[in-house]
Design a protein around this motif. Structure first.
Motif, PDB file in Angstrom:
ATOM      1  N   TYR A  87       0.830  -1.224   0.000  1.00  0.00           N
ATOM      2  CA  TYR A  87       0.000   0.000   0.000  1.00  0.00           C
ATOM      3  C   TYR A  87       0.861   1.268   0.000  1.00  0.00           C
ATOM      4  O   TYR A  87       0.468   2.288  -0.534  1.00  0.00           O
ATOM      5  CB  TYR A  87      -0.907   0.069   1.239  1.00  0.00           C
ATOM      6  N   THR A  88       2.024   1.206   0.645  1.00  0.00           N
ATOM      7  CA  THR A  88       2.860   2.416   0.751  1.00  0.00           C
ATOM      8  C   THR A  88       3.650   2.666  -0.530  1.00  0.00           C
ATOM      9  O   THR A  88       4.282   3.707  -0.656  1.00  0.00           O
ATOM     10  CB  THR A  88       3.891   2.291   1.898  1.00  0.00           C
ATOM     11  N   GLY A  89       3.649   1.699  -1.450  1.00  0.00           N
ATOM     12  CA  GLY A  89       4.463   1.830  -2.662  1.00  0.00           C
ATOM     13  C   GLY A  89       5.811   1.142  -2.519  1.00  0.00           C
ATOM     14  O   GLY A  89       6.550   1.025  -3.490  1.00  0.00           O
ATOM     15  N   ALA A  90       6.125   0.656  -1.318  1.00  0.00           N
ATOM     16  CA  ALA A  90       7.380  -0.067  -1.104  1.00  0.00           C
ATOM     17  C   ALA A  90       7.214  -1.534  -1.535  1.00  0.00           C
ATOM     18  O   ALA A  90       6.108  -1.974  -1.857  1.00  0.00           O
ATOM     19  CB  ALA A  90       7.781   0.015   0.368  1.00  0.00           C
ATOM     20  N   THR A  91       8.321  -2.255  -1.536  1.00  0.00           N
ATOM     21  CA  THR A  91       8.307  -3.652  -1.975  1.00  0.00           C
ATOM     22  C   THR A  91       8.589  -4.590  -0.798  1.00  0.00           C
ATOM     23  O   THR A  91       9.599  -4.427  -0.112  1.00  0.00           O
ATOM     24  CB  THR A  91       9.409  -3.882  -3.039  1.00  0.00           C
ATOM     25  N   PRO A  92       7.711  -5.578  -0.564  1.00  0.00           N
ATOM     26  CA  PRO A  92       8.020  -6.568   0.475  1.00  0.00           C
ATOM     27  C   PRO A  92       9.055  -7.574  -0.044  1.00  0.00           C
ATOM     28  O   PRO A  92       8.955  -8.029  -1.183  1.00  0.00           O
ATOM     29  CB  PRO A  92       6.677  -7.250   0.729  1.00  0.00           C
ATOM     30  N   ILE A  93      10.028  -7.886   0.781  1.00  0.00           N
ATOM     31  CA  ILE A  93      11.071  -8.862   0.428  1.00  0.00           C
ATOM     32  C   ILE A  93      10.885 -10.050   1.369  1.00  0.00           C
ATOM     33  O   ILE A  93      10.896  -9.883   2.593  1.00  0.00           O
ATOM     34  CB  ILE A  93      12.483  -8.251   0.618  1.00  0.00           C
ATOM     35  N   PHE A  94      10.711 -11.237   0.775  1.00  0.00           N
ATOM     36  CA  PHE A  94      10.303 -12.395   1.573  1.00  0.00           C
ATOM     37  C   PHE A  94      11.484 -13.227   2.065  1.00  0.00           C
ATOM     38  O   PHE A  94      12.413 -13.505   1.302  1.00  0.00           O
ATOM     39  CB  PHE A  94       9.331 -13.253   0.769  1.00  0.00           C
ATOM     40  N   PHE A 311      -1.003 -20.843   6.583  1.00  0.00           N
ATOM     41  CA  PHE A 311      -1.040 -19.892   5.463  1.00  0.00           C
ATOM     42  C   PHE A 311      -0.146 -20.376   4.314  1.00  0.00           C
ATOM     43  O   PHE A 311       0.986 -20.796   4.565  1.00  0.00           O
ATOM     44  CB  PHE A 311      -0.501 -18.520   5.897  1.00  0.00           C
ATOM     45  N   PRO A 312      -0.633 -20.279   3.066  1.00  0.00           N
ATOM     46  CA  PRO A 312       0.298 -20.503   1.951  1.00  0.00           C
ATOM     47  C   PRO A 312       1.338 -19.381   1.982  1.00  0.00           C
ATOM     48  O   PRO A 312       0.970 -18.223   2.180  1.00  0.00           O
ATOM     49  CB  PRO A 312      -0.595 -20.387   0.713  1.00  0.00           C
ATOM     50  N   PRO A 313       2.629 -19.699   1.792  1.00  0.00           N
ATOM     51  CA  PRO A 313       3.644 -18.646   1.858  1.00  0.00           C
ATOM     52  C   PRO A 313       3.321 -17.532   0.868  1.00  0.00           C
ATOM     53  O   PRO A 313       2.808 -17.794  -0.224  1.00  0.00           O
ATOM     54  CB  PRO A 313       4.926 -19.363   1.456  1.00  0.00           C
ATOM     55  N   ILE A 314       3.632 -16.288   1.229  1.00  0.00           N
ATOM     56  CA  ILE A 314       3.212 -15.159   0.386  1.00  0.00           C
ATOM     57  C   ILE A 314       3.966 -15.148  -0.948  1.00  0.00           C
ATOM     58  O   ILE A 314       3.415 -14.736  -1.952  1.00  0.00           O
ATOM     59  CB  ILE A 314       3.350 -13.836   1.148  1.00  0.00           C
ATOM     60  N   HIS A 315       5.212 -15.653  -0.964  1.00  0.00           N
ATOM     61  CA  HIS A 315       5.939 -15.622  -2.238  1.00  0.00           C
ATOM     62  C   HIS A 315       5.330 -16.568  -3.277  1.00  0.00           C
ATOM     63  O   HIS A 315       5.691 -16.523  -4.434  1.00  0.00           O
ATOM     64  CB  HIS A 315       7.427 -15.939  -2.030  1.00  0.00           C
ATOM     65  N   THR A 316       4.388 -17.422  -2.839  1.00  0.00           N
ATOM     66  CA  THR A 316       3.719 -18.328  -3.787  1.00  0.00           C
ATOM     67  C   THR A 316       2.317 -17.830  -4.166  1.00  0.00           C
ATOM     68  O   THR A 316       1.640 -18.447  -4.983  1.00  0.00           O
ATOM     69  CB  THR A 316       3.569 -19.753  -3.192  1.00  0.00           C
ATOM     70  N   PRO A 318      -0.684 -15.711  -5.891  1.00  0.00           N
ATOM     71  CA  PRO A 318      -0.784 -15.103  -7.231  1.00  0.00           C
ATOM     72  C   PRO A 318      -0.387 -13.630  -7.279  1.00  0.00           C
ATOM     73  O   PRO A 318       0.269 -13.207  -8.216  1.00  0.00           O
ATOM     74  CB  PRO A 318      -2.268 -15.283  -7.580  1.00  0.00           C
ATOM     75  N   ILE A 319      -0.763 -12.842  -6.285  1.00  0.00           N
ATOM     76  CA  ILE A 319      -0.459 -11.409  -6.395  1.00  0.00           C
ATOM     77  C   ILE A 319       1.006 -11.094  -6.122  1.00  0.00           C
ATOM     78  O   ILE A 319       1.462  -9.992  -6.410  1.00  0.00           O
ATOM     79  CB  ILE A 319      -1.347 -10.519  -5.484  1.00  0.00           C
ATOM     80  N   TYR A 320       1.748 -12.022  -5.541  1.00  0.00           N
ATOM     81  CA  TYR A 320       3.160 -11.749  -5.262  1.00  0.00           C
ATOM     82  C   TYR A 320       4.084 -12.749  -5.939  1.00  0.00           C
ATOM     83  O   TYR A 320       5.293 -12.690  -5.764  1.00  0.00           O
ATOM     84  CB  TYR A 320       3.433 -11.770  -3.756  1.00  0.00           C
ATOM     85  N   SER A 321       3.506 -13.681  -6.660  1.00  0.00           N
ATOM     86  CA  SER A 321       4.241 -14.829  -7.153  1.00  0.00           C
ATOM     87  C   SER A 321       5.631 -14.494  -7.674  1.00  0.00           C
ATOM     88  O   SER A 321       5.793 -13.689  -8.576  1.00  0.00           O
ATOM     89  CB  SER A 321       3.412 -15.500  -8.248  1.00  0.00           C
ATOM     90  N   LYS A 322       6.620 -15.099  -7.045  1.00  0.00           N
ATOM     91  CA  LYS A 322       8.003 -14.850  -7.401  1.00  0.00           C
ATOM     92  C   LYS A 322       8.689 -16.193  -7.578  1.00  0.00           C
ATOM     93  O   LYS A 322       8.342 -17.162  -6.917  1.00  0.00           O
ATOM     94  CB  LYS A 322       8.703 -14.108  -6.259  1.00  0.00           C
ATOM     95  N   ASN A 323       9.654 -16.230  -8.462  1.00  0.00           N
ATOM     96  CA  ASN A 323      10.434 -17.449  -8.631  1.00  0.00           C
ATOM     97  C   ASN A 323      11.429 -17.569  -7.498  1.00  0.00           C
ATOM     98  O   ASN A 323      12.610 -17.377  -7.677  1.00  0.00           O
ATOM     99  CB  ASN A 323      11.171 -17.447  -9.966  1.00  0.00           C
ATOM    100  N   GLN A 324      10.910 -17.856  -6.351  1.00  0.00           N
ATOM    101  CA  GLN A 324      11.748 -17.880  -5.170  1.00  0.00           C
ATOM    102  C   GLN A 324      11.473 -19.213  -4.493  1.00  0.00           C
ATOM    103  O   GLN A 324      10.348 -19.704  -4.534  1.00  0.00           O
ATOM    104  CB  GLN A 324      11.301 -16.725  -4.259  1.00  0.00           C
ATOM    105  N   MET A 325      12.505 -19.821  -3.920  1.00  0.00           N
ATOM    106  CA  MET A 325      12.288 -21.066  -3.192  1.00  0.00           C
ATOM    107  C   MET A 325      12.629 -20.823  -1.738  1.00  0.00           C
ATOM    108  O   MET A 325      13.768 -20.464  -1.417  1.00  0.00           O
ATOM    109  CB  MET A 325      13.198 -22.165  -3.746  1.00  0.00           C
ATOM    110  N   LEU A 326      11.639 -21.009  -0.879  1.00  0.00           N
ATOM    111  CA  LEU A 326      11.869 -20.865   0.551  1.00  0.00           C
ATOM    112  C   LEU A 326      11.415 -22.181   1.186  1.00  0.00           C
ATOM    113  O   LEU A 326      10.256 -22.331   1.576  1.00  0.00           O
ATOM    114  CB  LEU A 326      11.092 -19.651   1.085  1.00  0.00           C
ATOM    115  N   PRO A 327      12.328 -23.145   1.257  1.00  0.00           N
ATOM    116  CA  PRO A 327      11.922 -24.529   1.541  1.00  0.00           C
ATOM    117  C   PRO A 327      11.266 -24.738   2.902  1.00  0.00           C
ATOM    118  O   PRO A 327      10.347 -25.551   3.009  1.00  0.00           O
ATOM    119  CB  PRO A 327      13.235 -25.317   1.438  1.00  0.00           C
ATOM    120  N   VAL A 328      11.713 -24.025   3.924  1.00  0.00           N
ATOM    121  CA  VAL A 328      11.141 -24.290   5.253  1.00  0.00           C
ATOM    122  C   VAL A 328       9.672 -23.887   5.286  1.00  0.00           C
ATOM    123  O   VAL A 328       8.797 -24.677   5.661  1.00  0.00           O
ATOM    124  CB  VAL A 328      11.928 -23.569   6.373  1.00  0.00           C
TER     125      VAL A 328
END
Ligand SMILES: *Cc1c(COP(=O)(O)O)cnc(C)c1O
Length: 362
Positions: A87-94, A311-316, A318-328
């Motif tokens: 909302y603030t225009g910043a980017t969340p980093i997971f 919760f499904p992890p946020i990096h997975t 649809p609105i944030y989907s990133k090619n990121q693997m966070l195994p835990v």
């Protein structure tokens, strides 16, 4: 799964709001709730809001977070933690989770810090505090603001200190299924008078304190009503009772689940923590090929036992989907589910739940 724990005073105080006609966001219950809740958190200031999400948004704005900035958040949390950053225009980093307590893994924070990083939002997930000392140390080293998302952890403690008041700013939610509720509602707590002043102005349309209807900043209407605060004051009277009940329920589950094969019981409290067990959450064993988590939840629901998936992890999402693997967090998310743990649950109910679970797993 969850339900509010009400007594006589919720009704009494709400009735008083109606009878005195103080139903909007001006009114004595708002002030009382802010004072009493901030006192409970051992912070100087409490600013009530319309929700936990708006509390997060205001906390980020107060810390001057905006476009071009990066904010570090755990991927394993409710979506609102990341959305408020967006909302603030910043980017969340997971960042991935600690494998034992599922909160943000402090050892994986430094590797994502850039020159644009401005803040970290640790989330005290499911009522267990994040490892704050390590997080604060990193924040200090890089000059980052720490905003605690304590939406699920009212009354939880880190090394004897209540969460919310450990970082620079803390936020809480009073949604209907949280530890205490006002229906919808939230609170920002802080010891910093500059943050407090800014948040009060931003919450009230950005209106100047000196001149009515005069606006020097873009503000919002994120206020809590006196009716909500009236419920909050009554809820706060019994918060210790609610937490004790939830802790007892968790201890009973731990004991009864001990010999259920295929289930890994809820993370034990770290010795530095007081867990308030917002949602009592367990994992299916990694190698349990016998039963699928979603099928198990469905089968339990058919026997009137309501559960919730982690919760499904946020990096997975649809609105944030990133090619990121966070195994835990990916593993915890697909194996984890929460069992009923509202304060009115009886020992017999827990026994029935465990018995049904045992049948369904075998
Ligand atoms: C519930 C929750 C929120 C949002 O609170 P609302 O009052 O529903 O807006 C934010 N963060 C976490 C971790 C939550 O569980």
């Amino acid at each position: 799964m969850a339900k509010p724990h009400f007594g006589q005073n919720e009704l009494k105080y709400v009735t008083e709001c109606i009878l005195t006609e103080w139903i909007s966001s001006a009114g004595q219950y708002v002030n009382t709730f802010e004072e009493q809740f901030s006192q409970y958190c051992d912070t100087k200031y409490g600013i009530s809001t319309s929700s936990g999400t708006t509390a997060l948004h205001l906390a980020l704005l107060a810390a001057n977070i905006g476009p071009g900035d990066e904010v570090i958040v755990p991927s394993l949390t409710f979506i609102a933690t990341a959305n408020a950053v967006t909302y603030t225009g910043a980017t969340p980093i997971f960042v991935d989770s600690d494998p034992e307590i599922w909160t943000i893994d402090p050892n994986k924070i430094e590797e994502v810090i850039t020159e644009n990083t401005k803040a970290i939002i640790p989330v005290h997930l499911y009522g267990h505090p994040a490892d704050m000392d390590l997080i604060l140390k990193i924040a200090h080293k890089y000059g980052l603001v720490v905003i605690e998302d304590a939406a699920e952890a009212h009354g939880a403690e880190y090394k004897g200190k209540k969460v919310g008041g450990i970082g620079d700013i803390g936020i809480f939610s009073f949604y209907g299924n949280k530890i205490i509720t006002t229906g919808e509602g939230g609170m920002v707590v802080t010891n910093n008078p500059l943050y407090e002043e800014k948040i009060r102005i931003l919450r009230d349309h950005g209106m100047s304190k000196e001149k009515r209807y005069w606006h020097t900043v873009l503000g919002y209407n994120y206020r809590m009503t006196n009716i909500q605060a009236a419920i909050g004051v009554a809820q706060l009277e019994k918060i210790d009772e609610i937490i004790n009940k939830k802790r007892d329920i968790a201890h009973n589950y731990n004991e009864l689940l001990g010999d259920v094969e295929g289930i890994i019981i809820c993370p034990e409290e770290k010795d530095w923590a007081k867990n308030v067990y917002w949602l009592y959450t367990v994992l299916l064993e990694n190698n349990n090929a016998k039963i699928d988590r979603d099928l198990l939840m469905y089968n339990l629901s058919k026997q009137n036992i309501e559960t919730r998936p982690v919760f499904p992890p946020i990096h997975t999402q649809p609105i944030y989907s990133k090619n990121q693997m966070l195994p835990v967090c990916e593993s915890v998310s697909c194996r984890g589910f929460s069992l009923p743990s509202h304060p009115e649950l009886k020992y017999d109910d827990i026994e029935t739940i465990i018995q049904t679970l045992r049948q369904e797993i075998n």
